[in-house]
Design an enzyme around this catalytic site. Structure first.
Site, PDB file in Angstrom:
ATOM      1  N   ASP A  11       7.963   7.320   4.526  1.00 36.47           N
ATOM      2  CA  ASP A  11       7.136   8.501   3.798  1.00 36.47           C
ATOM      3  C   ASP A  11       6.944   8.378   2.249  1.00 36.47           C
ATOM      4  OD1 ASP A  11       5.486  10.010   5.385  1.00 36.47           O
ATOM      5  OD2 ASP A  11       6.165  11.704   4.162  1.00 36.47           O
TER       6      ASP A  11
ATOM      7  N   ASP B 246       5.599   4.969   1.332  1.00 32.65           N
ATOM      8  CA  ASP B 246       4.122   4.909   1.732  1.00 32.65           C
ATOM      9  C   ASP B 246       3.265   5.382   0.331  1.00 32.65           C
ATOM     10  OD1 ASP B 246       4.183   3.376   3.810  1.00 32.65           O
ATOM     11  OD2 ASP B 246       3.717   5.141   5.230  1.00 32.65           O
TER      12      ASP B 246
ATOM     13  N   LYS C 192       3.209   1.169  18.028  1.00 31.96           N
ATOM     14  CA  LYS C 192       3.975   0.418  16.924  1.00 31.96           C
ATOM     15  C   LYS C 192       5.427   0.548  16.766  1.00 31.96           C
ATOM     16  CE  LYS C 192       3.169  -0.519  12.065  1.00 31.96           C
ATOM     17  NZ  LYS C 192       4.335  -0.495  11.479  1.00 31.96           N
TER      18      LYS C 192
ATOM     19  N   ARG D 168      10.295 -12.231   9.528  1.00 36.42           N
ATOM     20  CA  ARG D 168       8.674 -12.506   8.668  1.00 36.42           C
ATOM     21  C   ARG D 168       8.861 -12.914   7.162  1.00 36.42           C
ATOM     22  NH1 ARG D 168       4.595  -7.404   7.960  1.00 36.42           N
ATOM     23  NH2 ARG D 168       6.291  -6.820   6.821  1.00 36.42           N
TER      24      ARG D 168
ATOM     25  N   GLU E 204       8.434  -7.449  17.915  1.00 41.89           N
ATOM     26  CA  GLU E 204       9.543  -6.718  17.218  1.00 41.89           C
ATOM     27  C   GLU E 204      10.975  -6.746  17.698  1.00 41.89           C
ATOM     28  OE1 GLU E 204       7.702  -5.548  14.532  1.00 41.89           O
ATOM     29  OE2 GLU E 204       8.602  -3.613  14.001  1.00 41.89           O
TER      30      GLU E 204
ATOM     31  N   CYS F  31      39.315  31.257  10.112  1.00 46.34           N
ATOM     32  CA  CYS F  31      38.026  31.367  10.886  1.00 46.34           C
ATOM     33  C   CYS F  31      37.040  32.324   9.818  1.00 46.34           C
ATOM     34  CB  CYS F  31      38.136  32.289  11.994  1.00 46.34           C
ATOM     35  SG  CYS F  31      36.847  32.802  12.903  1.00 46.34           S
TER      36      CYS F  31
ATOM     37  N   CYS G 184      36.468  36.123  11.609  1.00 42.58           N
ATOM     38  CA  CYS G 184      37.457  37.003  11.650  1.00 42.58           C
ATOM     39  C   CYS G 184      38.816  36.596  10.746  1.00 42.58           C
ATOM     40  CB  CYS G 184      38.017  37.174  13.114  1.00 42.58           C
ATOM     41  SG  CYS G 184      39.013  35.801  13.763  1.00 42.58           S
TER      42      CYS G 184
HETATM   43  S1  IVH Z   1       0.474  -6.563  15.382  1.00 44.67           S
HETATM   44  C1  IVH Z   1      -1.522  -9.669  12.780  1.00 44.67           C
HETATM   45  N1  IVH Z   1       1.285  -4.966  17.081  1.00 44.67           N
HETATM   46  O1  IVH Z   1       4.369  -3.438  12.485  1.00 44.67           O
HETATM   47  C2  IVH Z   1      -1.218  -8.567  13.239  1.00 44.67           C
HETATM   48  N2  IVH Z   1       2.608  -5.360  14.974  1.00 44.67           N
HETATM   49  O2  IVH Z   1       3.005  -2.924   9.609  1.00 44.67           O
HETATM   50  C3  IVH Z   1       0.313  -8.168  13.167  1.00 44.67           C
HETATM   51  N3  IVH Z   1       4.447  -3.857  14.536  1.00 44.67           N
HETATM   52  O3  IVH Z   1       4.462  -6.691  10.914  1.00 44.67           O
HETATM   53  C4  IVH Z   1       1.223  -7.227  13.881  1.00 44.67           C
HETATM   54  N4  IVH Z   1       4.608  -2.893  16.817  1.00 44.67           N
HETATM   55  O4  IVH Z   1       6.164  -6.000  12.382  1.00 44.67           O
HETATM   56  C5  IVH Z   1       1.308  -5.507  15.905  1.00 44.67           C
HETATM   57  N5  IVH Z   1       2.190  -3.749  18.670  1.00 44.67           N
HETATM   58  C6  IVH Z   1       2.346  -4.011  17.406  1.00 44.67           C
HETATM   59  C7  IVH Z   1       3.465  -3.820  16.571  1.00 44.67           C
HETATM   60  C8  IVH Z   1       3.337  -4.308  15.341  1.00 44.67           C
HETATM   61  C9  IVH Z   1       5.012  -3.000  15.437  1.00 44.67           C
HETATM   62  C10 IVH Z   1       4.981  -4.142  13.265  1.00 44.67           C
HETATM   63  C11 IVH Z   1       5.033  -5.595  12.926  1.00 44.67           C
HETATM   64  C12 IVH Z   1       3.940  -5.833  11.709  1.00 44.67           C
HETATM   65  C13 IVH Z   1       4.135  -4.400  11.165  1.00 44.67           C
HETATM   66  C14 IVH Z   1       2.948  -3.772  10.260  1.00 44.67           C
END
Ligand code: IVH
Length: 707
Positions: free
Chosen positions: A43, A46, A122, A143, A177, A422, A425
């Site tokens: 968070d 982001d 996700k 990646r 993933e 404790c 007590c």
């Molecule tokens: S699609 C071009 N599907 O989230 C499309 N990504 O923030 C690329 N991720 O790099 C990803 N679940 O590591 C896709 N159902 C899902 C996903 C997913 C997790 C991750 C993945 C990606 C990252 C992006």
């Protein structure tokens, strides 16, 4: 559950602040994509990232070359294996409105409605590419920077879901993933603990560390779920390659599964195809509702244009595809400060530490306290006062401190004081077990124990206030709650502020309490690890206190939901509670469960078979006639009408009287959900699972005979 506005970003006022933010983000990225142990929680990252983006939009001439904005993985990690096609990341939205705007934008670009969307979880892990040649898994690549990744083929054979050979001898690249399930995470922590005395901060960083570690002396298992498949090499014109270019995403996922690679299709959060924004929203709600109970972490929902034509036409931006978006769910983990540690003494004398935190918002609620299991646990994790700590909370679970973020230490951290005596007590502490306990046990918290026993869900002695209990203890009249049943009229009348009427009322209430069903009497004992629901199951299973006391750990395990550890603890607890139970029996307190036929002595285990549902002991023939026989029932929202007065415990008792099993969470095994006013996530989950949902009034008529 849905956030209405985009969350705030870090406000960067000048170039110096911007440059500092870029550096912090670069460092955090390097850690996140390196050993997985970031200095910032998701968070906070982001927020910082959006702040950097906002500053760069307004000051395009000041953009620093090493800025993470506009780069895959924030430009963190490079590797030396070129990707066949760039591995991109996804843009995020944080609200229903933003999602609707994204869909509208995509449709404007296409000049037509999107044919269909694929909506999938996700997964909270790391992206990986798995290359299969002639059906054999030959290479795993991370990646990295999106263009080049790191070869992690040493992991081949340790990743569940990525078979060594496919069902067909095809050449294909599967992307997806890698993560650790809760079970794998626990096993990994235990292995690391045994090896060097440390643990992993969370499943994500454990997965990242494990994948990249080449020469650990121990092997940790990982899990893979595929989310895309590509022709290999990219220009290949085999039949499979052509299909991968033409099929909709949802069908590619079926193909991947048919080849033997795991997809989320086999989990409770399988991808679905939706055609409207409303359908997408509904699915987001459903996935969010089950999130806390999943065996792996999800941090959002990915929405993709399903058809190949829509994807091709929408195309790619510099860093992300335009045909997909991630809807981020509220964070379940954040870094905050450990301000203090409280040592509380529970009803049974257990002394447990609780962390006091700088307030954070987690999964939609404010968190100020979190559990720290015991003193040994504090030492194991090396926690210190003033530490930045990773705190986890999802759904209804109790928030917990996961680990200190050691590299954020300033040097001002102090050891956590542990009590010598404790805290309640001032007596001695029994430190022979990991869970410390006051040597006085229950006697240490006698007021709390009596108050608990007299509570509404236990013996329900209405007029017995705490101040009265204190008076009685001070006058030497009671030392445990069994003593309540032998109080005389004169003794009570002699107490301060007691008159004839109030004495009569109190003694009548106590007299009534003698007739409570065994489930409540048992619950009143305050057995460690046994609350209301388990007390009811035990009482229904055994029927009498004698049968419970005669049971050994094995016989106790026949009770639904009774794990072996709990059964062993129960045996110890019951041995300790025998004198108290004896006093209750002598005072004439009821020790049987109405409607339950006690098992024939010596046949308890045999009669119950595997003991999966505990109904055999309830008299199977009778149970089959009851309206809720064989049904698992969940109650949610506020009850109205005839049920308006019932506490949740009384509702559960009602369900069980009517032959059903009460449960607090909706799952695929739930038969019925009684949904009152303001029913929330449980209703959404029941709908998604196709569980029957009825109103309180409908339920009241169903069980009218038992009300
Ligand atoms: S699609 C071009 N599907 O989230 C499309 N990504 O923030 C690329 N991720 O790099 C990803 N679940 O590591 C896709 N159902 C899902 C996903 C997913 C997790 C991750 C993945 C990606 C990252 C992006």
């Amino acid at each position: 559950m849905f956030m209405t506005d985009a969350p705030p970003h870090t406000e960067l006022l000048d170039h110096a602040a911007y440059a500092e933010a870029v550096q912090i983000a670069v460092d955090a990225n390097a850690a996140y994509y390196g050993d997985g142990e970031s200095t910032l929680d998701d968070d906070a990252y982001d927020r910082l990232f959006r702040g950097i983006q906002a500053y760069e939009n307004e000051h395009p001439d000041e953009v620093l070359p090493h800025s993470p904005a506009g780069k895959v993985a924030g430009g963190a990690v490079t590797g030396d294996v070129p990707h066949t096609v760039p591995m991109l990341s996804l843009d995020n939205v944080f609200s229903a409105e933003a999602l609707t705007r994204w869909v509208a934008g995509l449709e404007r670009r296409l000049g037509r409605p999107v044919a269909a969307f694929s909506v999938e979880p996700k997964l909270d892990g790391l992206a990986i590419s798995a290359r299969y040649h002639g059906g054999r898994l030959v290479q795993l690549v991370t990646r990295g920077n999106g263009t080049e990744g790191e070869d992690v083929s040493h992991g081949i054979g340790t990743v569940v879901g990525l078979p060594l050979t496919l069902a067909e001898p095809v050449t294909v690249e599967i992307r997806g993933e890698v993560l650790m399930t809760a079970e794998q995470f626990e096993a990994a922590c235990a292995k690391r603990q045994a090896h060097d005395g440390t643990t992993f901060a969370n499943p994500r960083s454990a997965a990242a560390g494990t994948l990249r570690a080449k020469d650990r002396p121990y092997v940790c298992e990982l899990t893979f779920f595929g989310y895309s498949a590509l022709p290999l090499p990219p220009g290949d014109d085999s039949e499979l390659a052509t299909r991968l270019r033409e099929l909709p995403h949802s069908e590619i996922m079926e193909l991947v599964a048919a080849l033997g690679v795991a997809t989320t299709g086999s989990t409770p959060v399988a991808g679905i195809v939706a055609t409207t924004v409303e359908e997408i929203q509904r699915r987001i709600g459903e996935l969010a509702a089950v999130r806390a109970e999943l065996p792996f972490g999800i941090d959002g929902i990915v929405i993709k244009a399903d058809s190949a034509a829509d994807q091709a036409e929408a195309g790619f931006g510099s860093r992300v595809p335009r045909w997909a978006i991630a809807y981020k769910l509220p964070a379940t983990e954040k870094i905050t400060k450990l301000i203090g540690v409280e040592w509380n003494v529970g009803r049974t004398g257990i002394i447990a530490p609780r962390a006091e935190l700088e307030e954070v918002e987690l999964d939609g609620s404010k968190v100020r306290y979190a559990t720290l299991h015991n003193a040994a646990d504090i030492t194991r994790r090396g926690l210190m006062l003033g530490d930045s700590v990773m705190v986890h909370k999802a759904g209804d679970v109790i928030p917990r401190v996961e680990a200190p973020v050691v590299h954020l230490r300033t040097g001002d951290e102090k050891p956590i004081p542990v009590p010598d005596v404790c805290p309640n007590c001032q007596g001695e502490i029994d430190k022979s077990q990991e869970r410390w306990r006051c040597v006085r046990g229950r006697a240490c918290k006698i007021i709390t124990s009596i108050l608990y026993a007299a509570g509404r869900d236990q013996l329900d002695i209405e007029t017995l206030a705490e101040s009265r209990i204190v008076q009685m203890i001070e006058a030497g009249l009671v030392a445990d709650f069994a003593d309540l049943f032998t109080l005389t009229h004169e003794q009570v009348l002699a107490l301060d502020r007691m008159g004839e009427t109030s004495t009569g009322k109190l003694l009548a209430a106590i007299e009534q309490a003698k007739a409570r069903p065994l489930s409540r009497v048992f619950c009143a004992l305050g057995v460690r690890g046994t609350g209301r629901a388990m007390s009811r199951r035990i009482a229904r299973h055994f029927g009498t206190m004698d049968a419970i006391l005669a049971a050994d750990a094995e016989a106790l395990q026949a009770v639904e939901g009774m794990a072996s550890k709990k059964a062993a603890l129960l045996v110890t607890e019951l041995a300790e509670l025998r004198p108290l139970i004896g006093k209750l029996v002598a005072a004439g307190v009821n020790m049987t469960e109405p409607g339950v036929t006690p098992p024939v002595p010596g046949q308890a285990g045999a009669a119950d078979g595997e003991g999966a549902d505990g109904e055999a002991a309830d008299g199977a023939a009778v149970a089959a006639e009851l309206p809720l026989s064989g049904k698992s029932v969940v109650v949610t929202g506020s009850m109205t009408g005839k049920l308006g007065e019932l506490s949740r415990n009384e509702m559960n008792e009602l369900i069980e009287r009517a032959g059903g099993r009460s449960s607090s969470s909706v799952s695929a095994r739930t038969s019925l959900l009684v949904a009152g006013e303001k029913a929330g996530s449980k209703r959404a989950k029941a709908e998604s699972l196709g569980v029957e949902i009825i109103t309180p009034d409908e339920f009241a008529s169903l069980v009218a005979a038992f009300l």
